[in-house]
Design an enzyme around this catalytic site. Structure first.
Site, PDB file in Angstrom:
ATOM      1  N   HIS A   1      24.300 -18.589  -9.215  1.00  0.00           N
ATOM      2  CA  HIS A   1      25.760 -18.484  -9.094  1.00  0.00           C
ATOM      3  C   HIS A   1      26.444 -19.849  -9.228  1.00  0.00           C
ATOM      4  CE1 HIS A   1      25.100 -19.363  -4.688  1.00  0.00           C
ATOM      5  NE2 HIS A   1      26.231 -20.010  -4.860  1.00  0.00           N
TER       6      HIS A   1
ATOM      7  N   ASP B   1      19.219 -14.662  -7.663  1.00  0.00           N
ATOM      8  CA  ASP B   1      20.165 -15.785  -7.650  1.00  0.00           C
ATOM      9  C   ASP B   1      19.387 -17.105  -7.672  1.00  0.00           C
ATOM     10  OD1 ASP B   1      22.417 -17.338  -7.454  1.00  0.00           O
ATOM     11  OD2 ASP B   1      22.851 -16.826  -5.352  1.00  0.00           O
TER      12      ASP B   1
ATOM     13  N   SER C   1      25.534 -24.369  -1.609  1.00  0.00           N
ATOM     14  CA  SER C   1      24.928 -23.464  -2.568  1.00  0.00           C
ATOM     15  C   SER C   1      23.953 -24.183  -3.485  1.00  0.00           C
ATOM     16  CB  SER C   1      26.012 -22.807  -3.433  1.00  0.00           C
ATOM     17  OG  SER C   1      26.469 -21.625  -2.846  1.00  0.00           O
TER      18      SER C   1
END
Length: 411
Positions: free
Chosen positions: A183, A245, A359
């Site tokens: 992502h 992911d 992230s």
């Protein structure tokens, strides 16, 4: 015979004899031969050079009985019959592992590499004398990481129509590859006019040119252009479950390894790939959001890039416990999200969590009495506000994607 074996090998070999004395041997397959440990030249030579947790796990998985009453025997793979063993070339699949099963309808498929490709890809990974090593004598306690702690952490630079910034993280796994979240490279929250252009290694405080802790100062950061962006083929940025992911970034040239920039280890053995890690305490580091927020009703934070909000200038760290997948699944079922075996959950403790800007960073583990740190998970998503009691963060389970990672790496 046992006395001579213990005299020739390091202490761990003797420990292995005692450990395996209560275990039943298994039949070998895959072309391996059940022979005495000291006759499997490659593995035995490595034991004499020094043991590692991964090597111990590998030897245990290869155990096939005893010669006489006290000499351990192992399923020696053909490639280890000669003394050519290198810790970076340990095959993750043992000779007795069953064939990889097809994913169930409720489980996302994981891209895999053919076994024929693994040896060349494995040779690109750093060995355990390099990966996952940090200078523990300089580490201090608390939430702020020290200047040379977790030197594999990377910052991802995005060029915008006006200016640029760091909005995701990653970890260096070899001289040319950084592991991050899908992502961060094709997420639904990623502005269309932003471009991921560089990776920064060796950073500590983004607000200063030279970082020092007492008399210890880091080397200049390495800003390396991204040559190739490789997101998992089955990642769908608009799918709420955020399965698969995971992504790789290939750097335009090799990174320079030193105390402030070096790679982290991957969970390569079959046992490490399959482990649930339930109850173990892991560590997350990054430059993510740090302010305390009141824990009210938790809402979903789809992913954790720092595309909005304020991030920390200094590398931060937090310790989080791994949560059982079934328990985690029951929590996220409340918001119609499905947790599967290729994901891993950690946290759920008030005020202790990864957050926006983290992230792509790593959920990291250092086995007891081990020197090496290993990347177990990739920061994917979690509750908002971060650190909501009872709501663990969700991570992509790296062990489920080792074959995919190896299949994408090339010299």
């Amino acid at each position: 015979m046992m006395k001579s074996l213990c005299e020739k090998a390091v202490v761990i070999a003797c420990v292995l004899v005692v450990t395996l004395s209560n275990a039943g041997g298994q039949r070998c397959n895959g072309g391996a031969n059940c022979i005495a440990l000291n006759e499997c030249a490659g593995l035995y030579a490595q034991l004499e050079r020094g043991n590692t947790p991964q090597l111990t796990l590998l030897l245990r998985s290869l155990h096939c009985g005893f010669q006489g009453v006290d000499v351990p025997m192992i399923c020696c793979p053909p490639e280890f019959l000669v003394n050519q063993y290198n810790p970076s070339n340990v095959e993750s699949r043992s000779p007795r592992d069953p064939p990889t099963r097809a994913p169930s309808p409720r489980e996302p498929a994981v891209g895999g590499a053919s076994s024929a490709r693994e040896p060349s890809a494995m040779s690109l990974l750093p060995n355990e004398r390099i990966c996952g090593i940090q200078n523990n004598d300089r580490i201090v306690g608390g939430q702020q990481a020290d200047i040379d702690e977790h030197p594999w952490m990377a910052l991802l630079r995005y060029d915008k129509p006006v200016g640029w910034g760091f909005y995701c993280g990653g970890v260096l796994i070899s001289s040319r590859y950084v592991l991050t979240a899908a992502h961060c490279v094709k997420g639904s929250d990623l502005p269309r006019d932003w471009r991921l252009t560089q990776v920064r290694l060796g950073e500590y405080n983004t607000s200063s040119e030279v970082d020092c802790s007492g008399e210890d100062c880091s080397r200049p950061v390495q800003d390396i252009p991204v040559e190739q962006i490789i997101a998992h083929e089955r990642y769908d940025p608009y799918e709420t479950n955020q399965h698969n992911d995971i992504a790789l970034l290939r750097l335009s040239h090799s990174a320079e390894f030193h105390d402030f920039a070096k790679p982290i280890c991957l969970p390569l053995t079959s046992e490490l790939r399959r482990s649930s890690y339930e109850g173990m305490t892991m560590e997350v580091a990054g430059w993510g959001k740090t302010e305390t927020q009141e824990s009210g009703t938790s809402t979903m934070q789809n992913n954790r890039p720092g595309f909005a909000g304020t991030e920390s200038d200094v590398k931060m760290k937090v310790r989080v416990p791994v949560v059982d997948n079934e328990k985690c699944a029951s929590v996220y079922e409340r918001v119609s999200r499905e947790i599967v075996s290729t994901q891993l959950c950690a946290g759920g403790v008030s005020g202790q969590d990864s957050c926006r800007g983290d992230s792509g960073g790593a959920l990291m583990w250092q086995a007891p009495a081990a020197n090496n740190w290993m990347v177990v998970g990739v920061v994917s998503y979690g509750p908002s506000p971060c650190g909501t009691q009872g709501w663990p963060g969700v991570y992509t389970r790296v062990g489920s994607y080792i074959d995919w990672i190896l299949s994408k790496m090339h010299p």
